[in-house]
Design an enzyme around this catalytic site. Sequence first.
Site, PDB file in Angstrom:
ATOM      1  N   ASP A   1      -6.178   3.376  -7.984  1.00 52.33           N
ATOM      2  CA  ASP A   1      -6.840   2.367  -8.802  1.00 52.33           C
ATOM      3  C   ASP A   1      -7.577   3.098  -9.913  1.00 52.33           C
ATOM      4  O   ASP A   1      -8.630   3.701  -9.695  1.00 52.33           O
ATOM      5  CB  ASP A   1      -7.805   1.555  -7.941  1.00 52.33           C
TER       6      ASP A   1
ATOM      7  N   HIS B   1      -6.738  -6.800  -4.866  1.00 47.28           N
ATOM      8  CA  HIS B   1      -5.592  -6.040  -5.354  1.00 47.28           C
ATOM      9  C   HIS B   1      -4.388  -6.316  -4.470  1.00 47.28           C
ATOM     10  O   HIS B   1      -4.534  -6.549  -3.261  1.00 47.28           O
ATOM     11  CB  HIS B   1      -5.860  -4.537  -5.302  1.00 47.28           C
TER      12      HIS B   1
ATOM     13  N   TYR C   1      -9.718   6.855  -6.928  1.00 50.99           N
ATOM     14  CA  TYR C   1     -10.386   5.585  -7.230  1.00 50.99           C
ATOM     15  C   TYR C   1     -11.318   5.850  -8.401  1.00 50.99           C
ATOM     16  O   TYR C   1     -12.449   6.282  -8.245  1.00 50.99           O
ATOM     17  CB  TYR C   1     -11.145   5.074  -6.005  1.00 50.99           C
TER      18      TYR C   1
END
Length: 264
Positions: free
Chosen positions: A147, A248, A106
Amino acid sequence: MKIASYNINGINARLDNLLRWLAEAKPDVVCLQELKAPDDRFPWKALLAAGYHSIWHGQKSWNGVAILSSYGEIQETRRGLDGDPNDLHSRYIEAFINGIVIGCLYLPNGNPFPGPKFDYKLKWIKRLTKHAKKLNGFDLPVALVGDYNIMPTELDTYKPEKYIDNALFRPEARKLWQILLSQGWTDAFRKMYPEQRIYTFWDYLRNAYQRDAGLRLDHFLLNHKLADKLQSATVEKHVRGWAHSSDHAPVWIEISEARAPHPS
């Protein structure tokens, strides 16, 4: 083998959605981001009941990454990145699953730009790049999944001019993305869709999902041992439309099965 990524944006608040999606999509491996839960609040029992073993690195209120696997017990190989002993953010976890090294990440958002959060983002990418180079030196297939909070090109945003001063689209971050790719990594979605606008994120504001005003932030980087095995890449956009959904959508790639030697 289906490898998925899903920024769940609060795993306990959206556990029902996650379990619903797992039952529907049946991925083999899932990389989760933005758990927003400390380690002792991670819902591993519910996930195990759904058929998934888990490893996780949680953090209260923010960040948090996890890897799920339907193959059984997971061999964790790393959590966190070298290069900053004072960095306590839970942003990277890595495992060896079914012959593949899978890093779940992330990457920092970096907004507002300019500022210390953007500086941290750039430093974090450099630390990731250094670790990625090490992984690339192994004689193993590797996937770096998650991500990335980077839109690499103008194809990755519905309105490039809107994001000129946004940390997700700043040239400094995009340049570091290219440096990372230059090690030999393949952007799986761009390999499958070289000219197509593909989005994985739609903001909650201004009916972004309904207008398809999206961004591509969730990426799969594959090393040369894995890129040739790529068969498909899919965004499950409809999940973003579920009630109480993350901003998302889940995304996944499918690769041909190929076991590798156990890492030494």
